[in-house]
Every structure is written in C-alpha cells, then in structure tokens.
Design a protein around this motif. Structure first.
Motif, mmCIF file in Angstrom:
data_model
loop_
_atom_site.group_PDB
_atom_site.id
_atom_site.type_symbol
_atom_site.label_atom_id
_atom_site.label_comp_id
_atom_site.label_asym_id
_atom_site.label_seq_id
_atom_site.Cartn_x
_atom_site.Cartn_y
_atom_site.Cartn_z
ATOM 1 N N TYR A 54 40.922 44.962 31.764
ATOM 2 C CA TYR A 54 40.843 46.121 32.648
ATOM 3 C C TYR A 54 42.160 46.419 33.364
ATOM 4 C CZ TYR A 54 35.792 45.765 31.996
ATOM 5 O OH TYR A 54 34.534 45.711 31.449
ATOM 6 N N ILE A 55 42.974 45.396 33.573
ATOM 7 C CA ILE A 55 44.260 45.586 34.247
ATOM 8 C C ILE A 55 45.250 44.579 33.660
ATOM 9 C CG2 ILE A 55 43.774 43.982 36.163
ATOM 10 C CD1 ILE A 55 45.118 46.100 38.020
ATOM 11 N N PRO A 56 46.490 44.977 33.373
ATOM 12 C CA PRO A 56 47.423 44.090 32.665
ATOM 13 C C PRO A 56 48.059 43.017 33.545
ATOM 14 C CG PRO A 56 48.460 46.210 33.044
ATOM 15 C CD PRO A 56 47.031 46.339 33.508
ATOM 16 N N TYR A 57 47.220 42.243 34.194
ATOM 17 C CA TYR A 57 47.660 41.054 34.924
ATOM 18 C C TYR A 57 47.243 39.832 34.125
ATOM 19 C CZ TYR A 57 48.318 43.989 39.104
ATOM 20 O OH TYR A 57 48.722 44.946 39.996
ATOM 21 N N GLY A 58 48.013 38.761 34.238
ATOM 22 C CA GLY A 58 47.755 37.584 33.438
ATOM 23 C C GLY A 58 46.716 36.667 34.064
ATOM 24 N N PRO A 59 45.870 36.039 33.246
ATOM 25 C CA PRO A 59 44.933 35.048 33.774
ATOM 26 C C PRO A 59 45.663 33.781 34.188
ATOM 27 C CG PRO A 59 44.790 35.122 31.387
ATOM 28 C CD PRO A 59 45.716 36.231 31.796
ATOM 29 N N THR A 60 45.074 33.040 35.107
ATOM 30 C CA THR A 60 45.729 31.855 35.660
ATOM 31 C C THR A 60 45.288 30.562 34.976
ATOM 32 O OG1 THR A 60 44.019 31.834 37.361
ATOM 33 C CG2 THR A 60 46.147 32.849 37.931
ATOM 34 N N ARG A 61 44.445 30.676 33.956
ATOM 35 C CA ARG A 61 43.984 29.494 33.235
ATOM 36 C C ARG A 61 44.484 29.551 31.790
ATOM 37 N NH1 ARG A 61 38.155 27.619 35.566
ATOM 38 N NH2 ARG A 61 38.721 25.823 34.297
ATOM 39 N N TYR A 62 44.923 28.408 31.284
ATOM 40 C CA TYR A 62 45.383 28.343 29.897
ATOM 41 C C TYR A 62 44.266 28.739 28.945
ATOM 42 C CZ TYR A 62 49.362 25.670 31.753
ATOM 43 O OH TYR A 62 50.474 25.267 32.454
ATOM 44 N N SER A 63 43.058 28.258 29.218
ATOM 45 C CA SER A 63 41.936 28.561 28.334
ATOM 46 C C SER A 63 41.583 30.045 28.367
ATOM 47 C CB SER A 63 40.716 27.715 28.718
ATOM 48 O OG SER A 63 40.325 27.966 30.056
ATOM 49 N N ALA A 64 41.776 30.689 29.513
ATOM 50 C CA ALA A 64 41.504 32.123 29.612
ATOM 51 C C ALA A 64 42.499 32.917 28.778
ATOM 52 C CB ALA A 64 41.556 32.570 31.074
ATOM 53 N N GLN A 65 43.751 32.499 28.797
ATOM 54 C CA GLN A 65 44.779 33.184 28.013
ATOM 55 C C GLN A 65 44.404 33.203 26.536
ATOM 56 O OE1 GLN A 65 47.648 34.543 29.565
ATOM 57 N NE2 GLN A 65 47.966 35.545 27.614
ATOM 58 N N LYS A 66 43.815 32.123 26.057
ATOM 59 C CA LYS A 66 43.430 32.020 24.640
ATOM 60 C C LYS A 66 42.290 32.967 24.288
ATOM 61 C CE LYS A 66 44.770 27.133 24.428
ATOM 62 N NZ LYS A 66 44.283 25.736 24.268
ATOM 63 N N LEU A 67 41.537 33.397 25.289
ATOM 64 C CA LEU A 67 40.404 34.281 25.044
ATOM 65 C C LEU A 67 40.795 35.758 25.035
ATOM 66 C CD1 LEU A 67 37.750 32.564 27.368
ATOM 67 C CD2 LEU A 67 37.993 32.308 24.889
#
Length: 351
Positions: free
Chosen positions: A294-307
């Motif tokens: 929804y917004i181009p900010y990065g997730p703070t979890r490594y596992s979230a980035q993979k999703l």
C-alpha cells in the motif's frame, strides 16, 4: 489474509475480555494511515471483532506526556519516530516491550533475530523503514546517468542544480560518505571537529548549486519543473511520483540514509493488554509485508521482506540490493547534537 489464517488469529487474539471493546491507534494520517488501516486495522478487526479507531497527530512527545501525566491515557498504540521513542522511554512515558513476546517469523525464528538492527528497542517495535535518497530527472542526463552518492557531488560530470533539505541531518552524513568515510565511521568522524570541518568542506563544493527545500513535497516538484537535476528526497515520494504521475524520475540507492518508525504504548494505559495484542498483530511478518503493498516503505523484518513481491520490492529501501550501502540515522546521536549542529549549519548557510 485467507480464511484459515483469519481463524488462527481469531483463536490467538480474540478473548471474551476483549469482546466489544475498541482500540485507538494513532499515526500521521494521509497515505501512511491508509496503508496501516488496510494492512493492520481491518485484518485485526476481522480476526478479533475489536474495532480499531484511527486518529491522526503531528508527532512529538508532548501529547503522550500530557495523557500520561494526567493519568488519562486514551491512546492505545502510537506510531512514533525512533528519536522520540528513546526520549519518551527514558522519561517513563512508554510501556516496556519484551521482544520475546512478539510473534516469531513464519519459520519459527524468534522475533529478536528476525527484525533488522535497531528495529527493536526497550519501548518500541519499528514497523517500517523510510529513506532519504538521491533522485534525478532522467531527462536531465540523456547520456551518462548518476549511479552513486559521489555523483551527487560531481558537478563537472553531472551538471545542474541540486536540491537538499535545509537541515544538517543527512547532509553531513552524505558529505562524509561522498568524501570517502566508511559508513560505520560516519558518526565517530562527526564527533570530532576535524570531521565536522571535513563535512562542511565537502558541502562547500556544491553550495552554490544547491536549492534548499523544507517540505517533502518539494523535491519531486523541483525535479519535475526542471529547477534541479538531482535532489535529496524521501524515496516513497519519488516512487509514488514515478508510478502514479509517470514522472521520469530515478532513484540512486547508494548511500541512502534510512530511519524507522515504531509502534509504542503510552504508560499507564488501563487497556494495556489489548493494546499489546494489536501491537503484536501489527508487527507480524505477513502484516508488515502487506503494508508495503500500500505504501513503498520497507518492512522491518527479514521474513517480511521475503514475502513482498519482486515488483514491489524493487522500490523499497529494504530490498537486499537497495539496502547494501544504506546508513541508519543514529537518532540517539542526533538527540545529543541536534541543537549545536542546527546552529552551526544555519551559520554556514548564512556565509
């Protein structure tokens, strides 16, 4: 969120004690709040039946302090800058958060090992990464394109005006990195008089080419109007301008300076258990990954980035390729030095 996942969350989070209650979650409004509502608020309500009321504020510690001091805490969970998290935590305004109680990654990795460095603090759990980057208008450079932070300071190879935020933060860090200081030595270098002088000397090399900005909406406009060729800018603004307005903008991720925002809970909240329930839900890997849709900010979890899908990930500050040369803002350091450096920066501008 699929039906099985929804049922799982309902069993985990919905209890009779929480039935028919409501939560007040406070953030900065606009597209950010919309992203949080879609990725966290609505799924939480669907999973638990608990209504989430979204309120806006302009940041800072003052409104939290007022509620805590008066023992009339009405905000359950608040989105706060890391600098304010440290300050409010040190003065007892926030509840402590044990990272061991946060949801593990989908593969079972404990939360303490799944969040990126700096995302977990004594009183806050960072939920997204935002970044200041170099951006340029591709029409300004029909031939060779800028590819590094050093190119921003190279007015010979890449002529044209530059736009910089009218503040010392990021500018001093960039000046040192562009001058060859390794990322892990930037703040120790700024601790010294020699290091500060070195940073200002580097800024001197482009000072007469700089257009100063103060609001985040200005850099995309300056680039679009052709008033500048390159600009420091918030990455999300550039991505949105490129996607939705078809602006010919390109981001140089080299040397990006990033910061994080964290969910916190004001101290003394009688609704503490339910507030933490939401905070735990909102910082799960799946929720953080969905937020980036929804917004181009990065997730703070490594596992979230993979999703996150490859298409979305390419525009995020936390994608592995973009994150490789990133520097995290040292909020505690700036908390100690902001006043003196603001004064020195303004004096330098006036010369």
């Amino acid at each position: 969120m699929n039906q099985a996942t929804t049922l799982l969350f309902a069993s985990l989070f919905c209890t009779s004690a929480f039935a028919e209650k409501a939560l007040t979650v406070v953030s900065y409004g606009g597209s950010l709040a919309e992203a949080q509502v879609e990725s966290a608020h609505k799924p939480y309500t669907k999973a638990t039946g608990i209504k989430v009321i979204s309120e806006d504020y302009s940041g800072g510690i003052a409104p939290i302090k007022t509620q805590v001091d008066s023992q009339k805490v009405t905000w359950d969970v608040v989105d706060a800058e890391l600098l304010n998290v440290y300050r409010a935590c040190s003065t007892g305004l926030l509840e402590r958060i044990d990272p061991k109680t946060l949801a593990p990654a989908p593969d079972g990795t404990p939360a303490e090992k799944d969040f990126i460095p700096g995302a977990l603090s004594e009183c806050g759990v960072a939920s997204y990464v935002w970044s200041t980057v170099v951006a340029y208008n591709t029409n300004a450079f029909p031939g060779e394109k800028p590819t590094s932070l050093k190119d921003f300071f190279d007015v010979q190879r890449f002529p044209g005006k530059r736009a910089l935020r009218k503040a010392p933060q990021v500018n001093l860090e960039w000046a040192l990195m562009a001058d060859g200081v390794p990322r892990d030595q930037v703040y120790t270098t700024l601790e010294t008089e020699e290091g500060l002088e070195r940073a200002f000397r580097k800024l001197d090399t482009i000072k007469d080419q700089v257009v100063w900005w103060e609001a985040g909406a200005q850099p995309p406009q300056l680039l679009a109007d052709g008033q500048v060729s390159l600009a420091s800018a918030y990455s999300g603004r550039i991505v949105i301008a490129s996607r939705k307005e078809n602006q010919p903008f390109k981001i140089v991720w080299d040397g990006q300076v990033y910061d994080m925002e964290a969910w916190v809970m004001p101290a003394g909240n009688p609704n503490k258990a339910q507030a933490f329930d939401f905070l735990k839900f909102a910082t799960q890997s799946s929720v953080l990954a969905d937020q980036s849709n929804y917004i181009p900010y990065g997730p703070t979890r490594y596992s979230a980035q993979k999703l996150v899908s490859p298409e979305v990930q390419a525009d995020l500050p936390t994608s592995p390729e973009n994150f490789a040369t990133a520097l995290q803002v040292d909020s505690e350091w700036w908390g100690d030095h902001a006043d003196e450096l603001n004064e020195r920066f303004n004096a330098w501008l006036a010369k």
